[in-house]
Design an enzyme around this catalytic site. Structure first.
Site, PDB file in Angstrom:
ATOM      1  N   TYR A  53       0.822  -1.216   0.000  1.00 42.45           N
ATOM      2  CA  TYR A  53       0.000   0.000   0.000  1.00 42.45           C
ATOM      3  C   TYR A  53       0.851   1.259   0.000  1.00 42.45           C
ATOM      4  CZ  TYR A  53      -4.031  -2.932   1.276  1.00 42.45           C
ATOM      5  OH  TYR A  53      -5.038  -3.873   1.299  1.00 42.45           O
ATOM      6  N   SER A 235     -13.570  -4.258   0.836  1.00 40.86           N
ATOM      7  CA  SER A 235     -14.497  -3.607  -0.099  1.00 40.86           C
ATOM      8  C   SER A 235     -15.962  -3.894   0.221  1.00 40.86           C
ATOM      9  CB  SER A 235     -14.186  -3.999  -1.548  1.00 40.86           C
ATOM     10  OG  SER A 235     -12.990  -3.422  -1.983  1.00 40.86           O
ATOM     11  N   LEU A 237     -18.125  -1.806   0.626  1.00 43.71           N
ATOM     12  CA  LEU A 237     -18.888  -0.817  -0.150  1.00 43.71           C
ATOM     13  C   LEU A 237     -18.623  -0.957  -1.641  1.00 43.71           C
ATOM     14  CD1 LEU A 237     -18.495   2.386   2.060  1.00 43.71           C
ATOM     15  CD2 LEU A 237     -20.230   0.605   2.150  1.00 43.71           C
ATOM     16  N   GLY A 240     -16.662   1.784  -3.082  1.00 46.61           N
ATOM     17  CA  GLY A 240     -17.412   3.034  -3.070  1.00 46.61           C
ATOM     18  C   GLY A 240     -18.634   3.046  -3.962  1.00 46.61           C
ATOM     19  N   GLY A 244     -23.239   5.257  -4.011  1.00 43.04           N
ATOM     20  CA  GLY A 244     -23.996   5.961  -5.043  1.00 43.04           C
ATOM     21  C   GLY A 244     -23.239   7.074  -5.734  1.00 43.04           C
TER      22      GLY A 244
END
Length: 344
Positions: A53, A235, A237, A240, A244
């Site tokens: 990362y 993840s 979400l 992302g 929305g």
């Protein structure tokens, strides 16, 4: 924040884990420090990072996220307040060791590098970031061909890494060994080898899981439950998407799509229509869509700890807000999943 068992390790961790992979690219050191302050203040004592990362991977910046965590420890102290996880790159990624497959020597060197960057004497959970063989993760399930893998060579590499993990545990440099982006077959092999040779038992597996990606729901769910190997769901979400913010196929400034427009292969003709179905469910029940998505992972019939990430403090505060989904919400979610399975 509720504390849960991290498998059979004896460690108690927050039921939500703080992800860090934007620190050093999308987020500055100061922003990373602010997120750690906020998360710990909310009771999130479980943090996850990786030697690779920030993302997207770049050899010039690999390790920067760990350095940011290290400067936080140096400034704040209190290492014992945090259960810290990091990862060893699995090979094939040019940003780390020119893509070389891991072996005992490179695992030891990677641990030493992480300890130095993190400014700590030990790592609580040390994970293999992805298998050192062909696998089906990162949208490779569409073309996965296990015939190309030599099982004898794979088992030999597993044993070599597990033996080195055992030595590192004995030296106090790591406390537990875990997996990431692994399969059920691979995990059962790791467990078998550990039992057969008296080596560290797999503590957890970090695989992708969300409303949009539910490969874990069958064979993997059974392994996680029966073998006490919790899922660390990355993840939750869907990078992302479930917030929305990409509806209308837009690329807002400062978002992950600026750096990775296809979101690692997740953007396709069925992606945004499926997202809209879940946004509509959240709106119908008066829920924030991010909180609904994270709560869904916590509702699963197997041990599951979602890893939340954020590129802003406002996002982090929303993602830390916890809700419990009603039976009506869960029924709507299951109906949506049946109608829109595996959208990417």
């Amino acid at each position: 924040m509720k504390l849960v068992d991290l498998g059979r390790t004896g460690m108690k961790v927050s039921e939500i884990c703080l992800g860090t992979m934007t620190w050093g690219s999308q987020n500055s050191e100061a922003e990373g420090h602010a997120q750690m302050d906020c998360a710990l203040g909310q009771g999130v004592n479980f943090w996850d990072t990786a030697e690779m990362y920030p993302v997207p991977p770049d050899a010039k910046y690999a390790g920067r996220t760990e350095e940011i965590i290290g400067t936080w420890f140096a400034a704040r102290g209190g290492r014992d307040r945090v259960v810290l996880a990091t990862k060893l790159a699995g090979g094939g990624q040019p940003a780390v060791r020119a893509g070389a497959w891991p072996d005992a020597a490179s695992m030891r060197a990677a641990v030493e590098g992480s300890l130095r960057r993190l400014q700590t004497d030990y790592i609580d959970l040390y994970q293999l970031h992805w298998p050192a063989r062909a696998h089906y993760h990162f949208r490779q399930s569409w073309t996965f061909d296990p015939r190309k893998t030599d099982p004898v060579a794979v088992r030999a590499r597993m044993l070599e890494l597990l033996q080195e993990a055992g030595r590192l545990v004995a030296e106090g440099k790591i406390r537990a060994f875990g997996l990431s982006n692994e399969s059920t077959w691979g995990t059962m092999e790791w467990l078998r080898l550990a039992a057969e040779h008296g080596l560290p038992r797999v503590a957890s597996v970090q695989n992708e899981y969300s409303l949009m990606c539910r490969q874990f729901d069958t064979d993997w769910a059974e392994v996680a439950q029966m073998e006490d190997v919790p899922l660390l769901a990355f993840s939750p979400l869907a990078t992302g998407l479930l917030s929305g913010k990409y509806q209308g196929d837009v690329i807002p400034e400062g978002t992950r799509r600026v750096l990775n427009p296809a979101l690692g292969g997740r953007m396709g003709p069925r992606t945004l229509p499926t997202v809209q179905v879940y946004l509509d469910i959240a709106a119908k029940h008066g829920l924030d869509p991010c909180q609904m998505a994270i709560a869904f992972t916590l509702s699963r019939p197997f041990p599951c700890i979602p890893i939340i990430g954020a590129s802003s403090m406002d996002q982090l505060r929303v993602n830390l807000g916890q809700v419990v989904l009603s039976p009506e919400v869960l029924r709507d979610i299951e109906a949506a999943h049946r109608a829109h399975p595996m959208p990417y």
